[in-house]
Design a protein around this motif. Structure first.
Motif, PDB file in Angstrom:
ATOM      1  N   GLY A 141      -0.723 -10.781  -2.537  1.00 60.34           N
ATOM      2  CA  GLY A 141       0.313  -9.854  -2.958  1.00 60.34           C
ATOM      3  C   GLY A 141      -0.024  -8.398  -2.741  1.00 60.34           C
ATOM      4  N   VAL A 142      -1.223  -8.110  -2.205  1.00 63.83           N
ATOM      5  CA  VAL A 142      -1.627  -6.731  -1.909  1.00 63.83           C
ATOM      6  C   VAL A 142      -1.775  -6.608  -0.396  1.00 63.83           C
ATOM      7  N   PRO A 143      -0.784  -6.070   0.306  1.00 68.98           N
ATOM      8  CA  PRO A 143      -0.860  -6.002   1.762  1.00 68.98           C
ATOM      9  C   PRO A 143      -1.859  -4.976   2.290  1.00 68.98           C
ATOM     10  N   SER A 144      -2.175  -3.933   1.506  1.00 70.52           N
ATOM     11  CA  SER A 144      -3.106  -2.905   1.979  1.00 70.52           C
ATOM     12  C   SER A 144      -3.610  -2.076   0.808  1.00 70.52           C
ATOM     13  N   VAL A 145      -4.775  -1.452   1.018  1.00 71.20           N
ATOM     14  CA  VAL A 145      -5.331  -0.488   0.066  1.00 71.20           C
ATOM     15  C   VAL A 145      -5.627   0.781   0.846  1.00 71.20           C
ATOM     16  N   THR A 146      -5.063   1.887   0.398  1.00 69.96           N
ATOM     17  CA  THR A 146      -5.178   3.154   1.120  1.00 69.96           C
ATOM     18  C   THR A 146      -5.725   4.232   0.193  1.00 69.96           C
ATOM     19  N   LEU A 147      -6.747   4.927   0.656  1.00 72.72           N
ATOM     20  CA  LEU A 147      -7.258   6.099  -0.059  1.00 72.72           C
ATOM     21  C   LEU A 147      -6.385   7.293   0.306  1.00 72.72           C
TER      22      LEU A 147
END
Length: 324
Positions: A92-98
């Motif tokens: 359910g988390v397609p990406s993590v972006t700083l």
């Protein structure tokens, strides 16, 4: 006289620890969850208080692109970088972006599509930025889509970014001209969001990342331009090398440019050059690459500094400012 309180053995705590055996954080004057009978601040809270005081000098050491982490934390107004987790992305988390900054200075945001934005330029509760960011990231990964994540006091034994991020994955910041990355469709944003974006964009200093050398960022100001270059070398060795070049009149980046000093930020040195207002980021690429070659030669020297070089080093040191 006050009566002596009868001595009793502390009962074994029931459901007082987390699933991993950790002691949850409570108010300083509340009973410690470990069941000792003492207040939290006099028991397990001591370790938390000590962790909050102790400053980790290089919080991003060991991460890919340490210099860019420092730059995005202290120097760059609007930038993002994709993060790769060691354990992969949760369902359910397609990406993590700083992101350098998020709306309303939120520590993190879980978007409607499940993706996570992690803010970097926020106040932190302890002396270890890496641990604070890791805690915020874990909160964001577990939060409901469409919700911002609030900051909190971080347990002293919690994971750090180095524990969560894949050290082999590239860290590639993308510098943006503004903060349109805050919303998926900036052109159709509500009037309130559009006004917020306009204010943030007006305050941002135009910035660009050089492509030919690592962790070097050009920026434009009304009177002159600057190059701010985060360098990974040990401080004493780097200052000696810069002094050798400065004394030899080889520390500039060309005509009408000069090395004016440096910052110390999160354990790394950031030399700063003044540039003419007409010198663009593209114009800076070649002289920066040439300077990198001269610096490598100076770093390799172990000869004692000459009197002229010692004077140059003293001048550079006197103009140094510590950001963190």
């Amino acid at each position: 006289m006050a009566k002596k309180r009868p001595q009793t053995k502390a009962r074994r705590p029931q459901q007082s620890t987390g699933a991993d055996g950790s002691i949850p954080v409570v108010g300083a004057r509340e009973p410690c969850p470990c069941g000792s009978g003492r207040r939290y601040k006099a028991c397990h809270g001591r370790a938390a208080a000590q962790a909050a005081i102790e400053l980790v000098q290089r919080p991003f050491e060991g991460l890919a692109g340490e210099g860019d982490w420092v730059a995005l934390r202290e120097l760059v107004p609007a930038a993002t970088a994709e993060l790769t987790l060691k354990e992969g992305l949760p369902e359910g988390v397609p990406s993590v972006t700083l992101a350098t900054v998020l709306p309303m200075a939120w520590p993190a945001l879980r978007r409607d599509d499940g993706s996570v934005l992690l803010g970097l330029q926020n106040d932190t509760s302890s002396g270890d930025i890496s641990r604070d960011l890791a805690d915020t990231l874990q909160q964001a990964l577990a939060s409901e889509p469409g919700a911002p994540v609030a900051g909190r006091r971080v347990p002293p034994d919690g994971p750090r970014l180095q524990d969560l991020l894949d050290p082999a994955a590239a860290f590639e910041p993308v510098v943006h001209p503004g903060f349109e990355f805050w919303v998926p469709d900036a052109e159709n944003a509500t009037p309130e969001v559009a006004a917020s974006l306009e204010r943030a964009n007006a305050a941002a200093i135009p910035t660009a990342k050089l492509s030919g050398v690592p962790s070097a960022y050009w920026c434009e100001t009304p009177e002159k331009n600057h190059l701010r270059w985060v360098m990974p070398h040990p401080e004493e060795q780097l200052l000696d090398a810069l002094a050798r070049l400065h004394a030899a009149e080889a520390s500039s980046l060309g005509e009408n440019t000069r090395l004016v000093g440096s910052f110390r930020a999160h354990g790394l040195i950031v030399p700063v050059w003044d540039l003419p207002s007409g010198m663009s980021a593209q114009d800076t690429e070649k002289p920066a690459a040439e300077f990198a070659e001269r610096l490598a030669t100076a770093l390799a020297s172990d000869a004692p500094l000459t009197p002229e070089e010692r004077r140059a080093r003293g001048g550079l040191t006197n103009r140094q400012v510590t950001l963190s």
